[in-house]
Design a protein around this motif. Structure first.
Motif, mmCIF file in Angstrom:
data_model
loop_
_atom_site.group_PDB
_atom_site.id
_atom_site.type_symbol
_atom_site.label_atom_id
_atom_site.label_comp_id
_atom_site.label_asym_id
_atom_site.label_seq_id
_atom_site.Cartn_x
_atom_site.Cartn_y
_atom_site.Cartn_z
ATOM 1 N N VAL A 92 0.840 -1.211 0.000
ATOM 2 C CA VAL A 92 0.000 0.000 0.000
ATOM 3 C C VAL A 92 0.870 1.253 0.000
ATOM 4 O O VAL A 92 0.684 2.146 -0.828
ATOM 5 C CB VAL A 92 -0.964 -0.004 1.200
ATOM 6 C CG1 VAL A 92 -1.723 1.307 1.292
ATOM 7 C CG2 VAL A 92 -1.936 -1.168 1.096
ATOM 8 N N ILE B 289 0.414 3.694 -3.283
ATOM 9 C CA ILE B 289 -0.782 4.515 -3.101
ATOM 10 C C ILE B 289 -0.721 5.829 -3.893
ATOM 11 O O ILE B 289 -1.734 6.268 -4.439
ATOM 12 C CB ILE B 289 -1.077 4.756 -1.593
ATOM 13 C CG1 ILE B 289 -2.494 5.280 -1.408
ATOM 14 C CG2 ILE B 289 -0.062 5.674 -0.959
ATOM 15 C CD1 ILE B 289 -3.558 4.278 -1.736
ATOM 16 N N HIS C 292 -1.569 4.972 -7.418
ATOM 17 C CA HIS C 292 -2.992 4.640 -7.502
ATOM 18 C C HIS C 292 -3.834 5.905 -7.544
ATOM 19 O O HIS C 292 -4.754 6.025 -8.368
ATOM 20 C CB HIS C 292 -3.410 3.770 -6.316
ATOM 21 C CG HIS C 292 -4.886 3.649 -6.137
ATOM 22 N ND1 HIS C 292 -5.693 3.032 -7.069
ATOM 23 C CD2 HIS C 292 -5.704 4.104 -5.163
ATOM 24 C CE1 HIS C 292 -6.953 3.092 -6.664
ATOM 25 N NE2 HIS C 292 -6.976 3.741 -5.508
ATOM 26 N N MET C 293 -3.530 6.844 -6.685
ATOM 27 C CA MET C 293 -4.332 8.067 -6.631
ATOM 28 C C MET C 293 -4.142 8.933 -7.864
ATOM 29 O O MET C 293 -5.120 9.456 -8.398
ATOM 30 C CB MET C 293 -4.001 8.845 -5.361
ATOM 31 C CG MET C 293 -4.486 8.133 -4.123
ATOM 32 S SD MET C 293 -4.116 9.088 -2.663
ATOM 33 C CE MET C 293 -4.541 7.880 -1.420
ATOM 34 N N PHE D 14 -9.658 2.975 0.671
ATOM 35 C CA PHE D 14 -8.974 3.227 -0.607
ATOM 36 C C PHE D 14 -9.682 2.526 -1.762
ATOM 37 O O PHE D 14 -9.681 2.996 -2.888
ATOM 38 C CB PHE D 14 -7.515 2.764 -0.557
ATOM 39 C CG PHE D 14 -6.645 3.521 0.405
ATOM 40 C CD1 PHE D 14 -6.832 4.873 0.638
ATOM 41 C CD2 PHE D 14 -5.632 2.879 1.082
ATOM 42 C CE1 PHE D 14 -6.030 5.565 1.524
ATOM 43 C CE2 PHE D 14 -4.811 3.555 1.964
ATOM 44 C CZ PHE D 14 -5.015 4.905 2.191
ATOM 45 N N ASP E 176 -13.373 7.588 -3.641
ATOM 46 C CA ASP E 176 -12.473 8.292 -4.549
ATOM 47 C C ASP E 176 -12.471 9.799 -4.330
ATOM 48 O O ASP E 176 -11.837 10.530 -5.071
ATOM 49 C CB ASP E 176 -12.794 7.959 -6.004
ATOM 50 C CG ASP E 176 -14.208 8.345 -6.409
ATOM 51 O OD1 ASP E 176 -14.953 8.905 -5.586
ATOM 52 O OD2 ASP E 176 -14.560 8.078 -7.566
ATOM 53 N N LEU F 174 -10.648 9.879 1.160
ATOM 54 C CA LEU F 174 -9.323 9.261 1.061
ATOM 55 C C LEU F 174 -8.383 9.762 2.158
ATOM 56 O O LEU F 174 -7.559 8.995 2.656
ATOM 57 C CB LEU F 174 -8.725 9.496 -0.321
ATOM 58 C CG LEU F 174 -9.420 8.723 -1.448
ATOM 59 C CD1 LEU F 174 -8.896 9.165 -2.810
ATOM 60 C CD2 LEU F 174 -9.251 7.220 -1.268
ATOM 61 N N SER G 155 -9.457 7.774 5.154
ATOM 62 C CA SER G 155 -8.964 6.399 4.992
ATOM 63 C C SER G 155 -7.465 6.327 5.240
ATOM 64 O O SER G 155 -6.974 5.391 5.886
ATOM 65 C CB SER G 155 -9.278 5.887 3.583
ATOM 66 O OG SER G 155 -10.663 5.853 3.366
ATOM 67 N N ALA G 156 -6.732 7.318 4.749
ATOM 68 C CA ALA G 156 -5.282 7.343 4.924
ATOM 69 C C ALA G 156 -4.900 7.512 6.390
ATOM 70 O O ALA G 156 -3.956 6.872 6.869
ATOM 71 C CB ALA G 156 -4.672 8.464 4.083
ATOM 72 N N TYR H 26 -5.110 -4.224 -3.653
ATOM 73 C CA TYR H 26 -5.592 -3.788 -2.335
ATOM 74 C C TYR H 26 -6.612 -4.776 -1.782
ATOM 75 O O TYR H 26 -6.650 -5.008 -0.571
ATOM 76 C CB TYR H 26 -6.172 -2.382 -2.396
ATOM 77 C CG TYR H 26 -5.144 -1.323 -2.751
ATOM 78 C CD1 TYR H 26 -3.780 -1.564 -2.604
ATOM 79 C CD2 TYR H 26 -5.521 -0.093 -3.241
ATOM 80 C CE1 TYR H 26 -2.831 -0.611 -2.934
ATOM 81 C CE2 TYR H 26 -4.580 0.868 -3.570
ATOM 82 C CZ TYR H 26 -3.248 0.607 -3.417
ATOM 83 O OH TYR H 26 -2.310 1.556 -3.736
#
Length: 172
Positions: A8, A12, A15-16, A71, A75, A80, A83-84, A147
């Motif tokens: 992750v 990450i 991904h973002m 994640f 979106d 996020l 979540s982070a 993920y």
């Protein structure tokens, strides 16, 4: 949990940004994650002085599971970031918890030897996270399946923890 954390943490941002987020926003999310991780390190260490060590470890694993789930499911920038922070809180606790559990099980005298022996065993797991996430991305065009696999690793960690006997060994 370490293979999941590296998968992750090291993917990450990609991904973002692949999902359309700007570099600045993706970096802000990672900053929130690492800040939460920095707070979690001493906090979880203190919690193990007052609470059951397995319970504290389950909280850490659960926070990581919830963060990665976020994640996958969300979106928007705000979701996020939350979540982070949740994920960071969980992953930040892992290294101190790992050391505390090993020290509790094996005692002060055997701790250095056990940690030394476990290093080579853990190394491949620490190193495989990013390559596995990247291979998944290359196959599916998204990190989301990786993920989802990470969630499976967290479940395995939680189940494995349930079998671990954490009994205090003498200080000598």
């Amino acid at each position: 949990g370490f293979i999941a954390i590296s998968a992750v943490l090291l993917s990450i941002h990609s991904h973002m940004t692949d999902s359309g987020m700007t570099d600045m926003r993706a970096s802000s999310i990672i900053a929130a994650m690492t800040f939460a991780g920095a707070i979690a390190k001493p906090l979880f260490g203190i919690l193990t002085d007052y609470l059951n060590k397995k319970l504290v470890t389950y909280i850490s694993i659960g926070a990581q599971f919830l963060g990665v789930s976020g994640f996958i499911l969300f979106d928007t920038f705000g979701a996020l970031v939350i979540s982070a922070v949740i994920f960071g809180f969980g992953y930040g606790a892992q290294m101190p918890l790992y050391n505390i559990i090993v020290a509790t099980i094996y005692g002060r005298r055997d701790f250095p030897r056990v940690m030394g022996l476990m290093g080579p065993i853990m190394l491949p797991f620490n190193m495989l996270g990013l390559p596995l996430a990247t291979l998944t991305f290359e196959k599916f065009g998204s990190y989301l399946p990786a993920y989802a696999g990470v969630l499976g690793f967290f479940l395995v960690a939680a189940i494995s923890l349930s079998f671990l006997r954490i009994e205090k060994k003498g200080l000598v």
